[in-house]
Write a protein that holds these residues in place. Sequence first.
Motif, mmCIF file in Angstrom:
data_model
loop_
_atom_site.group_PDB
_atom_site.id
_atom_site.type_symbol
_atom_site.label_atom_id
_atom_site.label_comp_id
_atom_site.label_asym_id
_atom_site.label_seq_id
_atom_site.Cartn_x
_atom_site.Cartn_y
_atom_site.Cartn_z
ATOM 1 N N ARG A 164 0.834 -1.205 0.000
ATOM 2 C CA ARG A 164 0.000 0.000 0.000
ATOM 3 C C ARG A 164 0.869 1.257 0.000
ATOM 4 N N VAL A 165 1.819 1.339 0.937
ATOM 5 C CA VAL A 165 2.767 2.455 0.948
ATOM 6 C C VAL A 165 3.914 2.113 0.010
ATOM 7 N N VAL A 166 4.265 3.040 -0.871
ATOM 8 C CA VAL A 166 5.336 2.822 -1.841
ATOM 9 C C VAL A 166 6.420 3.867 -1.626
ATOM 10 N N GLN A 167 7.630 3.388 -1.329
ATOM 11 C CA GLN A 167 8.793 4.263 -1.182
ATOM 12 C C GLN A 167 9.766 4.096 -2.348
ATOM 13 N N GLY A 168 9.661 2.962 -3.059
ATOM 14 C CA GLY A 168 10.571 2.664 -4.161
ATOM 15 C C GLY A 168 10.194 1.331 -4.771
ATOM 16 N N THR A 169 11.172 0.631 -5.340
ATOM 17 C CA THR A 169 10.936 -0.645 -6.027
ATOM 18 C C THR A 169 11.469 -1.784 -5.169
ATOM 19 N N ARG A 170 10.659 -2.820 -5.019
ATOM 20 C CA ARG A 170 11.081 -4.020 -4.278
ATOM 21 C C ARG A 170 10.552 -5.244 -5.008
ATOM 22 N N GLY A 171 11.410 -6.280 -5.089
ATOM 23 C CA GLY A 171 10.995 -7.487 -5.796
ATOM 24 C C GLY A 171 10.598 -7.221 -7.228
ATOM 25 N N PHE A 172 11.253 -6.247 -7.868
ATOM 26 C CA PHE A 172 11.005 -5.830 -9.254
ATOM 27 C C PHE A 172 9.686 -5.068 -9.416
ATOM 28 N N CYS A 173 8.999 -4.757 -8.314
ATOM 29 C CA CYS A 173 7.648 -4.175 -8.375
ATOM 30 C C CYS A 173 7.618 -2.789 -7.733
ATOM 31 N N THR A 174 6.909 -1.859 -8.369
ATOM 32 C CA THR A 174 6.734 -0.521 -7.808
ATOM 33 C C THR A 174 5.266 -0.224 -7.519
ATOM 34 N N ILE A 175 4.365 -0.533 -8.453
ATOM 35 C CA ILE A 175 2.929 -0.455 -8.184
ATOM 36 C C ILE A 175 2.307 -1.827 -8.416
ATOM 37 N N ASN A 176 1.208 -2.078 -7.732
ATOM 38 C CA ASN A 176 0.606 -3.406 -7.732
ATOM 39 C C ASN A 176 -0.463 -3.500 -8.816
ATOM 40 N N ILE A 177 -0.124 -4.186 -9.889
ATOM 41 C CA ILE A 177 -0.962 -4.221 -11.093
ATOM 42 C C ILE A 177 -2.347 -4.818 -10.799
ATOM 43 N N GLU A 178 -2.373 -5.967 -10.111
ATOM 44 C CA GLU A 178 -3.660 -6.615 -9.837
ATOM 45 C C GLU A 178 -4.510 -5.785 -8.885
ATOM 46 N N ALA A 179 -3.889 -5.209 -7.864
ATOM 47 C CA ALA A 179 -4.660 -4.414 -6.905
ATOM 48 C C ALA A 179 -5.275 -3.192 -7.578
ATOM 49 N N ILE A 180 -4.525 -2.560 -8.464
ATOM 50 C CA ILE A 180 -5.054 -1.415 -9.206
ATOM 51 C C ILE A 180 -6.243 -1.848 -10.055
ATOM 52 N N MET A 181 -6.122 -3.004 -10.686
ATOM 53 C CA MET A 181 -7.221 -3.529 -11.489
ATOM 54 C C MET A 181 -8.440 -3.839 -10.615
ATOM 55 N N VAL A 182 -8.222 -4.441 -9.441
ATOM 56 C CA VAL A 182 -9.323 -4.777 -8.540
ATOM 57 C C VAL A 182 -10.078 -3.524 -8.116
ATOM 58 N N GLU A 183 -9.342 -2.498 -7.692
ATOM 59 C CA GLU A 183 -10.011 -1.285 -7.236
ATOM 60 C C GLU A 183 -10.675 -0.529 -8.392
ATOM 61 N N TYR A 184 -10.127 -0.648 -9.578
ATOM 62 C CA TYR A 184 -10.774 -0.072 -10.767
ATOM 63 C C TYR A 184 -12.127 -0.761 -11.004
ATOM 64 N N LEU A 185 -12.136 -2.095 -10.891
ATOM 65 C CA LEU A 185 -13.375 -2.839 -11.087
ATOM 66 C C LEU A 185 -14.418 -2.471 -10.032
ATOM 67 N N ARG A 186 -13.973 -2.293 -8.809
ATOM 68 C CA ARG A 186 -14.916 -1.897 -7.761
ATOM 69 C C ARG A 186 -15.463 -0.499 -8.011
ATOM 70 N N GLN A 187 -14.605 0.400 -8.439
ATOM 71 C CA GLN A 187 -15.023 1.773 -8.643
ATOM 72 C C GLN A 187 -15.954 1.923 -9.838
ATOM 73 N N HIS A 188 -15.659 1.212 -10.921
ATOM 74 C CA HIS A 188 -16.379 1.424 -12.175
ATOM 75 C C HIS A 188 -17.462 0.383 -12.453
ATOM 76 N N TYR A 189 -17.372 -0.785 -11.820
ATOM 77 C CA TYR A 189 -18.350 -1.837 -12.116
ATOM 78 C C TYR A 189 -19.082 -2.329 -10.869
ATOM 79 N N GLY A 190 -18.746 -1.792 -9.701
ATOM 80 C CA GLY A 190 -19.482 -2.123 -8.487
ATOM 81 C C GLY A 190 -19.270 -3.528 -7.961
ATOM 82 N N LEU A 191 -18.180 -4.189 -8.364
ATOM 83 C CA LEU A 191 -17.920 -5.528 -7.839
ATOM 84 C C LEU A 191 -17.566 -5.441 -6.360
#
Length: 439
Positions: A113-140
């Motif tokens: 959730r908190v991002v200070q830099g890159t860890r494990g080759f990852c900086t933002i969480n692709i699936e989590a962003i997709m999940v919250e997009y689906l909740r926001q736009h499709y009401g899942l």
Amino acid sequence: MNNKSLGLVFFPAFDWAITPSHPEREERLLYTRDQIVEEGLLDLPNIREYRPKLAKIQDAQRVHIGVPDIASLITDAHLVSAGGAITAAEAVMRREVTNAFALVRPPGHHAMRVVQGTRGFCTINIEAIMVEYLRQHYGLNRIAIVDTDVHHGDGTQDIFYHDPDTLFISFHQDGRTLYPGTGAITELGSPSALCSTINIPLPPGTTDDGLHYVLDNLVLPVLEDFQPDIIINSAGQDNHYSDPLANMAITAQGYARLAEKLNADIAVLEGGYSIEDALPYVNTGIILAMAGLDYSRVVEPDIARCPRQSAANTRYIAQLVTNWQDIWRQRDQLRREAVAQAGDFWQRRRSIYYDDSGIQERQHETVRICPHCRGYQTVATEAEGHPFGVKTAFAAIIPRNSCRTCRSQALDTVHKAKQEGHYDYCILQDKEQDTLEQV
């Protein structure tokens, strides 16, 4: 097998790399695409390719609290990778395809959730962003994420650790033997969401037999009980027997059967670093399985070197599944007991290392246990080794459907932190209003 319509999204991120020779590089997808083209899969009438869209900064801020901010920590490649996952999800939600597979990079499941830099080759969480997009736009609402990467999806776990409507299941090589060192069976979620996090740490040397024993006897029954609106597969492929970064023994056939049984609505590529010996075969098998096509002839040329599972591992995995079955049966009682024991607030302190950025972060997290809603969360964080210097931040997170009291208390805490002047940044993430702002 019954044919299904499958959407594919490719994004190899030509302009993004940690170093030119790093395991996480563009060739991971280029060899796969060559194999898919050679097999003629993109010419099949039930497989449709989509171009990835560009996610917005707001899509990332719906999930992440960046220090100093998300925009300064990422590149356009990260937004296209997240946008590729969103593109795949929208194709499914619009019923243009039955399911979809986003083969994108950079990956994301170690981004918290908190991002200070890159860890494990990852900086933002692709699936989590997709999940919250689906909740926001499709009401899942009820969403299941099944993480099949060999490394524990500690970032995804962190983001949804307090959310009872997100079931996070991760089977991975035991964290006592592999990065990031987390993912024990005792990591169950905070009290109000206890048993919404299911970690299945498998011993090195687990084969197709062990993985499918877990799938058949634990994962699929749990999903049936949870009844999610949608199933997402964080489709890491570094459990393969040839992967250079881990010690598991899964084959392309094992992955394809996993994809068929799991029947995920959306799969998103995560890890997998055996670029020539595994990824073309594993991805081809997964694509065929998700499209409802015959995958029986997808076999690695060196399959003979895949080890057999030891009797000790077989016994260990069976006991692990039995332990989880017992926990799952008692989940409601365990959750009630945890809530009662926590009182008004649940807290934890953690130290988080960003291996790719050399940042050491210390966090103090607090969750309000409310009888009327999901409460609210606060995070106090301090990071050393940050390119912007030592940085401190305090954030309050207001979940959806918070009661008036919790909303008011969350606002009070972040404004009080601002007035005290101990932090470089004071941030409010309001999921109800879909906003993130510095106070």
